[in-house]
Design an enzyme around this catalytic site. Structure first.
Site, PDB file in Angstrom:
ATOM      1  N   THR A  51       0.824  -1.205   0.000  1.00 54.54           N
ATOM      2  CA  THR A  51       0.000   0.000   0.000  1.00 54.54           C
ATOM      3  C   THR A  51       0.857   1.253   0.000  1.00 54.54           C
ATOM      4  O   THR A  51       0.424   2.311  -0.476  1.00 54.54           O
ATOM      5  CB  THR A  51      -0.943  -0.012   1.215  1.00 54.54           C
ATOM      6  OG1 THR A  51      -1.639  -1.255   1.245  1.00 54.54           O
ATOM      7  CG2 THR A  51      -1.954   1.114   1.166  1.00 54.54           C
ATOM      8  N   TYR A 139       4.597 -12.346   5.067  1.00 53.41           N
ATOM      9  CA  TYR A 139       3.514 -11.779   4.263  1.00 53.41           C
ATOM     10  C   TYR A 139       3.249 -12.732   3.103  1.00 53.41           C
ATOM     11  O   TYR A 139       4.034 -12.800   2.162  1.00 53.41           O
ATOM     12  CB  TYR A 139       3.939 -10.396   3.763  1.00 53.41           C
ATOM     13  CG  TYR A 139       2.902  -9.632   2.962  1.00 53.41           C
ATOM     14  CD1 TYR A 139       1.562  -9.990   2.945  1.00 53.41           C
ATOM     15  CD2 TYR A 139       3.285  -8.519   2.225  1.00 53.41           C
ATOM     16  CE1 TYR A 139       0.633  -9.273   2.226  1.00 53.41           C
ATOM     17  CE2 TYR A 139       2.364  -7.787   1.497  1.00 53.41           C
ATOM     18  CZ  TYR A 139       1.042  -8.168   1.498  1.00 53.41           C
ATOM     19  OH  TYR A 139       0.121  -7.452   0.779  1.00 53.41           O
ATOM     20  N   LYS A 167       0.990 -12.446   8.088  1.00 57.13           N
ATOM     21  CA  LYS A 167      -0.078 -11.665   7.473  1.00 57.13           C
ATOM     22  C   LYS A 167      -0.554 -12.490   6.289  1.00 57.13           C
ATOM     23  O   LYS A 167       0.168 -12.677   5.307  1.00 57.13           O
ATOM     24  CB  LYS A 167       0.418 -10.298   6.995  1.00 57.13           C
ATOM     25  CG  LYS A 167      -0.633  -9.517   6.205  1.00 57.13           C
ATOM     26  CD  LYS A 167      -0.047  -8.268   5.565  1.00 57.13           C
ATOM     27  CE  LYS A 167      -1.087  -7.586   4.671  1.00 57.13           C
ATOM     28  NZ  LYS A 167      -0.536  -6.397   3.967  1.00 57.13           N
TER      29      LYS A 167
END
Length: 322
Positions: A51, A139, A167
């Protein structure tokens, strides 16, 4: 922070604001977003992740961004640095730089494009963890990396001490239970998918590394708090309130819509770096509709939290003066 064992709640994956003319990182805007999120109750922050347009940032820009957030946060919550890269040595260098900039943990993804096998993935993660000395949140985002970590690989990395949390951006809601069986209930699992984050909590998750929490950090934090308090009525209200915003924020490639949403709130320029472009008119209209109900409730919660802080500060002052 030695591990993620105590981390619970909503963790915004911060956008990277850019000056709309020079396209240089707007570090004051980034620091303000970080402070705003912390004041509204988030549990931690991710900087320079997907992001945050990390692939479009130079290493020195990532270091400056991390330093700006660390200074703004001033130890109030953990600051987790996103670490990516198709070359393991480049990822290691980013991780070492993140440590020097003051990050307290790392969010490490699979190397994109090269599609290593499971042993290669293990070797990559182990190299970053060993050289950085910081706790690693794995991740797993196959939609971006084009390769996924198997449950067995996750379990081996956990057993070896190479990772301290995950995550999970697969949106596989059966996975938390599988990983609990393999890794134990103490393995911290965080959602990486806003749309299924509420359900992930119900499956044993610890929180969400969130795109939506850039826009509505207070409500995302309240959703998690309602779940932990057993307030299922409030939990369901917030889940349903946020659902249209979750959908709108992925109407185009992340972070294009979230930067547009923050621009509507006058918090961030809407401009990403190429090859991404600003959100189209259809996305802007979708965001505006999704934010009609969310924004007033977010601001009401923010005002209530500010009043609570003021009352607590006044009480501390009176006690000190007594």
């Amino acid at each position: 922070m030695k591990s993620f064992a105590e981390l619970r709640g909503s963790i915004p994956a911060l956008v990277m604001p850019f000056d709309p003319d020079s396209l240089e990182p707007d570090l004051p805007a980034l620091a303000h977003l970080a402070d705003r999120a912390v004041l509204r109750g988030v549990a931690g922050l991710v900087v320079c992740g997907t992001t945050g347009e990390a692939p479009a940032l130079r290493p020195e820009e990532q270091a400056r961004a991390l330093h700006a957030v660390v200074e703004s946060v001033a130890g109030r919550v953990p600051v987790i640095a996103g670490i990516g890269g198709s070359c393991t040595e480049s990822a290691v260098a980013l991780a070492e730089g993140a440590g020097h900039a003051g990050a307290t943990g790392l969010l490490v993804s699979a190397p994109p494009y090269v599609r290593p096998g499971q042993e290669g993935l293990r070797a990559h993660i182990r190299a970053v963890a060993a050289r950085s000395g910081l706790p690693v949140m794995l991740y797993d985002v196959p939609s971006r990396a084009a390769v996924a970590f198997t449950d067995e690989t996750v379990a081996r990395l956990w057993e070896e001490g190479a990772i301290a949390a995950i995550k999970d951006a697969t949106a596989d809601l059966a996975r938390p239970m599988r990983l609990r069986r393999l890794c134990g209930a103490e393995f911290p699992q965080f959602s990486g998918d806003d749309g299924t984050a509420a359900a992930h909590l119900a499956m044993g998750g610890m929180g969400c590394v969130s795109v939506t929490a850039n826009v509505a950090p207070g409500l995302c934090a309240a959703l998690d708090a309602a779940w932990r308090a057993g307030d299922l009525h409030r939990f369901a209200e917030l889940r349903d309130l946020l659902a249209p915003l979750h959908a709108a924020l992925f109407a185009e490639t992340n972070p294009v819509p979230v930067k547009a949403a923050l621009s509507l709130l006058s918090l961030c320029a809407p401009t990403p770096r190429l090859p991404l472009l600003k959100a189209g008119e259809a996305t802007l209209a979708l965001l505006a509709r999704a934010m009609v109900d969310v924004t007033p409730q977010e601001e009401t919660r923010a005002r209530a939290m500010a009043r609570s802080r003021e009352l607590k500060a006044a009480l501390r002052w009176r006690r000190a003066a007594a």
